[in-house]
Design an enzyme around this catalytic site. Structure first.
Site, PDB file in Angstrom:
ATOM      1  N   HIS A  47       3.208   6.364  -1.873  1.00 24.49           N
ATOM      2  CA  HIS A  47       2.336   7.202  -2.873  1.00 24.49           C
ATOM      3  C   HIS A  47       1.983   8.880  -1.997  1.00 24.49           C
ATOM      4  CE1 HIS A  47      -1.978   7.970  -3.905  1.00 24.49           C
ATOM      5  NE2 HIS A  47      -1.590   7.853  -5.348  1.00 24.49           N
ATOM      6  N   HIS A  89      -1.579  16.971  -5.255  1.00 27.13           N
ATOM      7  CA  HIS A  89      -2.354  15.783  -6.581  1.00 27.13           C
ATOM      8  C   HIS A  89      -3.127  16.242  -6.850  1.00 27.13           C
ATOM      9  CE1 HIS A  89      -6.105  13.160  -7.057  1.00 27.13           C
ATOM     10  NE2 HIS A  89      -4.871  11.914  -7.136  1.00 27.13           N
TER      11      HIS A  89
HETATM   12  O1  G3P Z   1       0.776   7.505  -9.523  1.00 31.06           O
HETATM   13  C1  G3P Z   1       0.115   6.304  -8.996  1.00 31.06           C
HETATM   14  C2  G3P Z   1      -1.624   6.984  -8.130  1.00 31.06           C
HETATM   15  O2  G3P Z   1      -0.790   7.804  -7.832  1.00 31.06           O
HETATM   16  C3  G3P Z   1      -2.326   6.568  -9.476  1.00 31.06           C
HETATM   17  O3  G3P Z   1      -3.336   7.560  -8.823  1.00 31.06           O
HETATM   18  O4  G3P Z   1      -4.885   9.823  -8.106  1.00 31.06           O
HETATM   19  O5  G3P Z   1      -3.484   8.912  -6.938  1.00 31.06           O
HETATM   20  O6  G3P Z   1      -2.580  10.234  -8.751  1.00 31.06           O
HETATM   21  P1  G3P Z   1      -3.586   9.161  -8.068  1.00 31.06           P
HETATM   22 CA    CA Z   2       0.005   9.924  -8.312  1.00 33.85          CA
END
Ligand code: G3P
Ligand code: CA
Length: 284
Positions: A47, A89
């Site tokens: 992630h 992000h």
């Molecule tokens: O993409 C999976 C997860 O990353 C979704 O949440 O806010 O971390 O992009 P976010």
């Molecule tokens: Ca994400």
């Protein structure tokens, strides 16, 4: 007559024995045993890279994830003022860099002046692909821009095609935006898509909604904190995969539980930790 009766009894016992063996039913409970954990190989998706260990979305976090043998690196995309797709992000740059402002209002050269942690620079998607090529798989998240417009889908697919990542099956694309996923699907039906689910959607998810998602996506992505056995069953009954993501603060607490539920994929900020947990569960 007796011979016939005995033959029927023997036949029924034989059938009963076969049934017990093939379905691994737990005697008396009426439940079906889980398949052996040894055969369970969920996708481990880093992630924002190994973002627990290195600054998120930098070459360091991706390198660490690949070194730790993750299946995919996850990349969040946003478009700059001058139309470049960069890995970041948040809407703005404050949390992850020493700069200020919205990504959408800054040019690539302005963004390149910022420090994204440990003297690293914000990267474009093309720079990331050039750096890692076919050595990893890419799990890329698309978004609408701050005004709800679709600006990145065609551009992204053009870049992925340039490096043959779609035909070589190196990419999954994901989004909370159904509009974005449908556009991606209309451009190229061969890209595996994952529909991220907002918390309210998870709580009210029906089989009909899943059926609709199945028309364009192969998987759904809920927050792990809302996932239980019945939810996994519901998703699998719709012939979809389930890839869970975590809030950073409860990833450790929920990872074991998600592995126990045999979800099909896990986003993790620390792939080394998740792979170690998986190994421990397999060895008992
Ligand atoms: O993409 C999976 C997860 O990353 C979704 O949440 O806010 O971390 O992009 P976010
Ligand atoms: Ca994400």
């Amino acid at each position: 007559m007796n011979i016939l009766k005995n033959l029927i009894i023997v036949f029924l016992i034989f059938i009963g024995g076969c049934s017990t063996t093939s379905h691994s039913s737990i005697k008396g409970s009426g439940k079906t045993e889980n398949p052996p954990i040894a055969n369970y190989t969920p996708l481990i998706i880093a992630h924002r890279g190994a973002s627990d260990l290195e600054p998120e979305h930098t070459v360091l976090s991706y390198k660490r994830a690949i070194k730790d043998k993750t299946d995919f690196i996850e990349i969040d995309l946003r478009q700059t003022k001058d139309g470049e797709l960069v890995a970041i992000h948040d809407k703005d740059v404050e949390r992850t860099t020493n700069g200020k402002g919205k990504v959408q209002d800054l040019t690539l050269s302005q963004l390149k002046k910022l420090n994204a942690g440990k003297d690293q620079k914000i990267m474009t998607i093309e720079e990331i692909i050039k750096e890692f090529g076919l050595s990893t798989n890419y799990y890329i998240e698309t978004r609408e821009d701050n005004n709800g417009n679709l600006v990145m889908e065609q551009k992204l697919i053009d870049i992925l095609n340039k490096y043959k990542l779609i035909t070589k099956h190196k990419v999954v694309l994901q989004s909370f935006s159904e509009k974005s996923l449908k556009k991606l699907h209309s451009i190229n039906k061969n890209i595996p898509l994952m529909r991220l689910l907002g918390d309210e959607e998870v709580e009210s998810l029906t089989s009909d909604t899943l059926k609709n998602i199945k028309k364009y996506a192969y998987a759904v992505g809920p927050n792990a904190k809302l996932v239980d056995e019945s939810f996994v069953k519901k998703v699998h009954a719709a012939n979809l995969k389930i890839h869970v993501f975590f809030d950073a603060e409860n990833e450790r607490k929920l990872t074991k539980e998600m592995l126990g539920l045999k979800v099909d994929g896990l986003f993790t900020n620390n792939p080394f930790y998740t792979l170690d947990e998986l190994k421990q569960q397999k060895t008992g």
